[in-house]
Design an enzyme around this catalytic site. Structure first.
Site, PDB file in Angstrom:
ATOM      1  N   ASP A 128       1.684  -1.198   3.603  1.00  0.00           N
ATOM      2  CA  ASP A 128       2.544  -2.369   3.745  1.00  0.00           C
ATOM      3  C   ASP A 128       3.921  -1.985   4.264  1.00  0.00           C
ATOM      4  O   ASP A 128       4.599  -2.791   4.897  1.00  0.00           O
ATOM      5  CB  ASP A 128       2.664  -3.104   2.417  1.00  0.00           C
ATOM      6  CG  ASP A 128       1.343  -3.746   2.051  1.00  0.00           C
ATOM      7  OD1 ASP A 128       0.470  -3.047   1.522  1.00  0.00           O
ATOM      8  OD2 ASP A 128       1.169  -4.944   2.354  1.00  0.00           O
ATOM      9  N   LYS A 144      -1.037  -1.390  -1.559  1.00  0.00           N
ATOM     10  CA  LYS A 144      -1.602  -2.094  -2.722  1.00  0.00           C
ATOM     11  C   LYS A 144      -1.562  -1.248  -3.994  1.00  0.00           C
ATOM     12  O   LYS A 144      -1.855  -0.056  -3.953  1.00  0.00           O
ATOM     13  CB  LYS A 144      -3.051  -2.456  -2.394  1.00  0.00           C
ATOM     14  CG  LYS A 144      -3.817  -3.191  -3.465  1.00  0.00           C
ATOM     15  CD  LYS A 144      -3.159  -4.475  -3.898  1.00  0.00           C
ATOM     16  CE  LYS A 144      -2.877  -5.410  -2.748  1.00  0.00           C
ATOM     17  NZ  LYS A 144      -1.753  -6.319  -2.989  1.00  0.00           N
TER      18      LYS A 144
END
Lengths: 304, 304
Positions: B201, B211
């Protein structure tokens, strides 16, 4: 009784042993056998069924053997033997309570005021006759006036941490925080936990068998320099074996693909579902049993 | 659009960026602004709302800034600016597809025939405009004729691995096995996996944000000597920051306490729910991006 063990209505290594003993006690007290030989045959048949329920927790086998031995060693008529079997099961239940307290007292010395202890799965009163193993350590520490926080991992697939451990601790007024299994590394890296205490289903010469996920927690604790303790009665010790000789129970794929009654993965997807894993002793700081705290070195020196 | 991003109907870093761009495109094409200043003001307001949806994935901010810059640099009337904004969003979607293919091609070189690759969460076509990042690597390797097996972790709390990754791979005919997050150590110890590929991310100077659970997987891979690869577009790189400067989104406790629509923990239990964790670069073997494969050392040398 075999169904209750298989479907895990009864689960947790220590209580499995006592449940198996009571399974034999039920056979003995309901038996219509007229001769000693017939009663012993019926008990052996029940033992055979009970042994096939779950392969990993050694307490089950230990308890069955102990009760059968008692039956065989008892002189007298069918009624006397049946009574001896029932008494032995009762004695084992009482012993489990006493053992739990001793484990709690031995382990509580390792817990300091202000500690946050992470535990995986459920090694509490819902896994034993009373008081628990890993949770006994925490309970005694709290009774001694220490302030202890607990982090409970969810423990997929069967979520014993979310369903049982949080429930037990909340009822006892011990502060508990629930995390998913994916958060173990996160809480360690953030220094939100400074000790790990788990139970065990079987401890062999080179490894601890416990609920699937224990090994991952142990490796993460090792990497973060966090002590990793295993709390278990000596009936869990299996010094005749190394980890290669232990069968890890493979349970139904639906435990993984169905969650909260709802299917979470497409039909036909391949799944594995080992119920336990092996944590090599090099990741274990100490084993807490009813005789005290043993380092892995001291444990390996024990005679089988 | 902001609601779809917040509730994770749209999720996955690359597609979040493109979705934000289209959010601004919607604002531009529906705007009744009569002047350039008014349109730019409306776009800034939308950008503000979009920026507040999710704090961790950097692609969101990168995409918003890129579209706003385009709007400001475009000369001409309101209609021309709106058209430029829509075209920029479309261009970004096309670029994402091209980027994914390049990531797949660069990463596929690291995959050998017969490999079993573990992936966490979903970094596939359901997280990007098409093709994926981590899954693109696997897809291209399979297209090259390599036989690749995948192990997908469930990824609690939101189970993207169970719900999305297994679905995508099954549809593509790539063999996939689902495990719970507790089984990662087990499959590594049993040598059932020999590579890990995950998405990202945000990648800062010293760590990869991805995650929750990625960090645990990385530590376990490290302990077992299994290469750990991160596949992500350069729009995920944030070389101006170190991990301390990144906010980890904390999501609703119900994502943890409710599973499959059913409550799995007692009322009132304390919960934490960080959506991401940080994996220090020392656990990362290489970063796979559209320009090729970078070692952490090479990555750190990139200019921001």
């Amino acid at each position: 009784m075999t169904r209750a063990i298989k479907t895990m209505k009864i689960r947790g290594a220590p209580v499995l042993g006592v449940a198996a003993a009571y399974g034999l006690a039920l056979t003995a007290s309901h038996s219509k056998a007229k001769t000693r030989e017939n009663l012993l045959y019926e008990l052996e048949s029940s033992a055979e069924l009970l042994r096939k329920t779950r392969p990993t927790a050694v307490n089950l086998f230990w308890a069955i053997d102990r009760v059968l031995k008692k039956a065989k060693q008892t002189n007298g008529d069918v009624h006397t033997i049946a009574q001896a079997v029932v008494q032995e099961a009762q004695k084992m239940a009482d012993e489990d309570v006493a053992t739990n307290r001793k484990i709690g007292e031995a382990g509580a010395k390792l817990i300091q005021d202000g500690d946050t202890v992470l535990t995986h799965c459920n090694a509490g009163s819902l896994a034993t006759v009373d008081y628990g193993t890993a949770l006994a350590v925490i309970r005694v520490a709290v009774k001694q006036g220490k302030c202890v926080n607990v982090i409970a991992t969810e423990t997929r697939p069967l979520q014993q941490g979310a369903r049982l451990t949080t429930f037990e601790l909340q009822r006892d007024g011990i502060p508990v925080t629930l995390i998913t299994d994916t958060m173990v590394g996160y809480v360690m890296a953030k220094k939100l936990v400074n000790k790990v205490v788990v139970g065990a289903d079987r401890i062999v010469k080179d490894a601890v068998f416990n609920k699937i996920g224990t090994y991952s927690v142990a490796v993460l604790a090792h990497e973060h320099g966090i002590p990793f303790y295993v709390a278990a009665p000596k009936s869990t010790f299996d010094l005749t074996r190394v980890s290669k000789g232990v069968i890890i129970e493979e349970r139904s794929p639906e435990e993984v693909t169905v969650c909260g009654g709802r299917r979470i993965a497409p039909e036909g997807v391949k799944v594995i579902n080992p119920a336990f894993d092996a944590t090599p002793l090099k990741y274990v700081t100490a084993i807490i049993c009813e005789s005290g705290v043993l380092t892995p070195k001291e444990f390996r020196r024990l005679k089988s």
